[in-house]
Design a protein around this motif. Structure first.
Motif, mmCIF file in Angstrom:
data_model
loop_
_atom_site.group_PDB
_atom_site.id
_atom_site.type_symbol
_atom_site.label_atom_id
_atom_site.label_comp_id
_atom_site.label_asym_id
_atom_site.label_seq_id
_atom_site.Cartn_x
_atom_site.Cartn_y
_atom_site.Cartn_z
ATOM 1 N N ALA A 1 92.400 67.505 47.208
ATOM 2 C CA ALA A 1 91.907 68.318 46.092
ATOM 3 C C ALA A 1 91.010 67.504 45.166
ATOM 4 C CB ALA A 1 93.091 68.893 45.314
ATOM 5 N N ALA A 2 90.169 66.686 45.748
ATOM 6 C CA ALA A 2 89.307 65.825 44.937
ATOM 7 C C ALA A 2 87.899 66.366 44.821
ATOM 8 C CB ALA A 2 89.278 64.415 45.521
ATOM 9 N N GLY A 3 87.671 67.627 45.185
ATOM 10 C CA GLY A 3 86.342 68.207 45.072
ATOM 11 C C GLY A 3 85.358 67.717 46.110
ATOM 12 N N LEU A 4 85.869 67.323 47.285
ATOM 13 C CA LEU A 4 84.997 66.824 48.358
ATOM 14 C C LEU A 4 85.144 67.740 49.575
ATOM 15 C CD1 LEU A 4 85.834 63.028 48.010
ATOM 16 C CD2 LEU A 4 83.857 64.221 47.064
ATOM 17 N N ALA A 5 84.869 69.017 49.372
ATOM 18 C CA ALA A 5 85.106 70.006 50.426
ATOM 19 C C ALA A 5 84.227 69.769 51.638
ATOM 20 C CB ALA A 5 84.875 71.414 49.870
ATOM 21 N N LYS A 6 82.975 69.411 51.427
ATOM 22 C CA LYS A 6 82.051 69.230 52.551
ATOM 23 C C LYS A 6 82.446 68.034 53.420
ATOM 24 C CE LYS A 6 78.114 71.277 50.108
ATOM 25 N NZ LYS A 6 76.762 71.053 49.560
ATOM 26 N N ALA A 7 83.014 67.029 52.797
ATOM 27 C CA ALA A 7 83.374 65.815 53.547
ATOM 28 C C ALA A 7 84.807 65.846 54.061
ATOM 29 C CB ALA A 7 83.175 64.588 52.666
ATOM 30 N N LYS A 8 85.533 66.928 53.813
ATOM 31 C CA LYS A 8 86.949 66.968 54.167
ATOM 32 C C LYS A 8 87.213 66.684 55.647
ATOM 33 C CE LYS A 8 91.158 69.757 53.797
ATOM 34 N NZ LYS A 8 91.581 69.342 55.136
ATOM 35 N N PRO A 9 86.460 67.289 56.601
ATOM 36 C CA PRO A 9 86.732 66.965 58.023
ATOM 37 C C PRO A 9 86.561 65.483 58.325
ATOM 38 C CG PRO A 9 85.333 68.909 57.832
ATOM 39 C CD PRO A 9 85.398 68.308 56.477
ATOM 40 N N PHE A 10 85.579 64.847 57.692
ATOM 41 C CA PHE A 10 85.334 63.434 57.957
ATOM 42 C C PHE A 10 86.357 62.562 57.241
ATOM 43 C CE2 PHE A 10 81.191 65.666 57.974
ATOM 44 C CZ PHE A 10 80.943 65.587 59.337
ATOM 45 N N LEU A 11 86.811 62.990 56.051
ATOM 46 C CA LEU A 11 87.872 62.262 55.373
ATOM 47 C C LEU A 11 89.182 62.352 56.151
ATOM 48 C CD1 LEU A 11 87.197 63.191 51.632
ATOM 49 C CD2 LEU A 11 86.969 60.936 52.680
ATOM 50 N N ASP A 12 89.445 63.499 56.746
ATOM 51 C CA ASP A 12 90.638 63.635 57.584
ATOM 52 C C ASP A 12 90.548 62.706 58.796
ATOM 53 O OD1 ASP A 12 91.651 65.517 55.867
ATOM 54 O OD2 ASP A 12 90.953 67.243 57.038
ATOM 55 N N GLU A 13 89.358 62.604 59.361
ATOM 56 C CA GLU A 13 89.167 61.682 60.489
ATOM 57 C C GLU A 13 89.386 60.242 60.044
ATOM 58 O OE1 GLU A 13 85.712 60.386 63.738
ATOM 59 O OE2 GLU A 13 85.315 61.993 62.277
ATOM 60 N N ALA A 14 88.869 59.896 58.860
ATOM 61 C CA ALA A 14 89.059 58.544 58.336
ATOM 62 C C ALA A 14 90.539 58.265 58.086
ATOM 63 C CB ALA A 14 88.258 58.368 57.050
ATOM 64 N N ARG A 15 91.286 59.264 57.607
ATOM 65 C CA ARG A 15 92.729 59.082 57.406
ATOM 66 C C ARG A 15 93.440 58.823 58.737
ATOM 67 N NH1 ARG A 15 91.780 63.187 53.526
ATOM 68 N NH2 ARG A 15 92.232 62.462 51.401
ATOM 69 N N ASP A 16 93.001 59.530 59.771
ATOM 70 C CA ASP A 16 93.593 59.295 61.092
ATOM 71 C C ASP A 16 93.373 57.853 61.536
ATOM 72 O OD1 ASP A 16 94.450 61.906 61.206
ATOM 73 O OD2 ASP A 16 92.704 62.618 62.333
ATOM 74 N N TYR A 17 92.182 57.334 61.257
ATOM 75 C CA TYR A 17 91.905 55.936 61.599
ATOM 76 C C TYR A 17 92.821 55.004 60.804
ATOM 77 C CZ TYR A 17 87.615 57.246 64.083
ATOM 78 O OH TYR A 17 86.723 57.779 64.970
ATOM 79 N N LEU A 18 92.953 55.262 59.498
ATOM 80 C CA LEU A 18 93.746 54.389 58.640
ATOM 81 C C LEU A 18 95.221 54.414 59.013
ATOM 82 C CD1 LEU A 18 92.097 55.136 55.165
ATOM 83 C CD2 LEU A 18 91.787 53.120 56.601
ATOM 84 N N GLU A 19 95.683 55.509 59.577
ATOM 85 C CA GLU A 19 97.086 55.627 59.964
ATOM 86 C C GLU A 19 97.340 55.165 61.401
ATOM 87 O OE1 GLU A 19 98.066 59.690 59.321
ATOM 88 O OE2 GLU A 19 97.883 59.583 57.139
ATOM 89 N N SER A 20 96.295 54.785 62.110
ATOM 90 C CA SER A 20 96.461 54.413 63.516
ATOM 91 C C SER A 20 97.018 52.997 63.645
ATOM 92 C CB SER A 20 95.117 54.507 64.249
ATOM 93 O OG SER A 20 94.218 53.530 63.759
ATOM 94 N N PRO A 21 97.886 52.751 64.609
ATOM 95 C CA PRO A 21 98.411 51.398 64.830
ATOM 96 C C PRO A 21 97.319 50.404 65.217
ATOM 97 C CG PRO A 21 99.690 53.048 66.038
ATOM 98 C CD PRO A 21 98.474 53.735 65.520
#
Length: 330
Positions: free
Chosen positions: A269-289
């Motif tokens: 909810a940080a007002g970054l709606a357009k980048a949300k799919p890419f931020l979700d992808e970045a989170r997946d990277y950060l959570e990866s072993p």
């Protein structure tokens, strides 16, 4: 006395035989020569027949096979050359993305370091050491100063790795999308990818603002739990490296455990709606072993290099080059 018809016929036949006799002798001589050298003639005949067969039958097939093989090698060479060129181009593009990412990260470090410095009270600790009225108070004040100094050094090195890692993750995503947009493979249109990438890159500001306190708190806690060093303890580059490795491991558990690495990015909810799919992808990277394994390796190298770089700063720390030195001297 005149000759009769029969006599004339016999005379004519005699002349014919005499005329043919030299030719017959020549043939006979040739045949005798062939008989004497028949093995050579047989070998010559076989050789001539083989040569004729090779020239008329085998040679065209050999030439055809050779030509086909040559064309296949040329085609394979061309494919390999194209593959190598594409690989070099990908590597060059990747390297360019890393350089741009690191350049952008260095710019953000200016604001990060200002906030990072504000998390420490080194001047106040110095004042406490000077104001201590007895040795017990002085030792206590010095230990507090020691924790602050070690936490400052460790958190600064650790934060640098986090900032570089975050920027590289996001810039690799942005670079991939930019390449797809240029090749017409992007699903977005009308400039939307550019707006989304701008939001993605600007999302690094979240850690530049919130990260200093997060890393400093985790590092200070790790230093307090780890250090058994006294002011008079003799330290070396090796012992300091082991100390920083242990601190970084504790910080890793505090920041990265239970997928908390994803909190290095702004919330949904940080007002970054357009980048949300890419931020979700970045989170997946950060959570990866895999990423945590790579980051751990980088942290270990940092822990090994940090005392060496400290010794290069000169002053009292240069004594680390020669061996051990009391911690209070540093």
């Amino acid at each position: 006395e005149s000759e009769g018809p029969r006599d004339r016929t016999c005379t004519a036949r005699a002349f014919c035989v005499n005329d043919l006799l030299p030719g017959k002798m020549v043939v006979q001589r040739i045949w005798n020569f062939i008989s004497r050298h028949r093995k050579k003639f047989i070998f010559t005949g076989i050789l001539a027949g083989g040569a004729y067969y090779f020239l008329k039958v085998k040679l065209p097939k050999v030439q055809e096979d050779f030509f086909e093989s040559l064309m296949k090698e040329l085609a394979a060479g061309a494919a390999s050359s194209n593959g190598q060129a594409e690989e070099q181009q990908r590597r060059a593009s990747f390297q360019k993305h890393q350089e741009v990412s690191d350049s952008y990260a260095r710019k953000g470090l200016r604001s990060f370091l200002a906030r990072h410095q504000g998390c420490f009270k080194i001047d106040q600790c110095h004042a406490k050491v000077k104001a201590a009225s007895d040795s017990e108070m002085k030792v206590a004040a010095f230990k507090e100063l020691q924790v602050e100094c070690l936490s400052l050094l460790a958190s600064a090195a650790y934060s640098l790795n986090v900032v570089l890692m975050l920027h590289r993750v996001q810039f690799n995503i942005a670079g991939r999308e930019a390449a797809a947009s240029q090749s017409g493979e992007s699903a977005e249109a009308n400039g939307e990818p550019s707006a989304a990438m701008q939001e993605l890159i600007s999302s690094t500001d979240f850690f530049l603002e919130k990260g200093p306190a997060m890393v400093v708190d985790a590092t200070r806690k790790a230093v307090q739990e780890t250090t058994s060093l006294q002011p008079e303890t003799a330290v070396s580059t090796s012992s300091l490296s082991s100390f920083f490795k242990e601190v970084f491991q504790k910080v890793e558990k505090d920041i990265w455990a239970d997928s908390k690495g994803s909190f290095l990015l702004p919330p949904d909810a940080a007002g970054l709606a357009k980048a949300k799919p890419f931020l979700d992808e970045a989170r997946d990277y950060l959570e990866s072993p895999q990423l945590l394994h790579v980051f751990r390796s980088v942290s270990n190298v940092t822990a090994e290099r940090l005392p060496q770089e400290l010794a290069k700063t000169g002053g009292k720390a240069s004594a680390l080059k020669e061996g051990t030195v009391p911690l209070a001297t540093l």
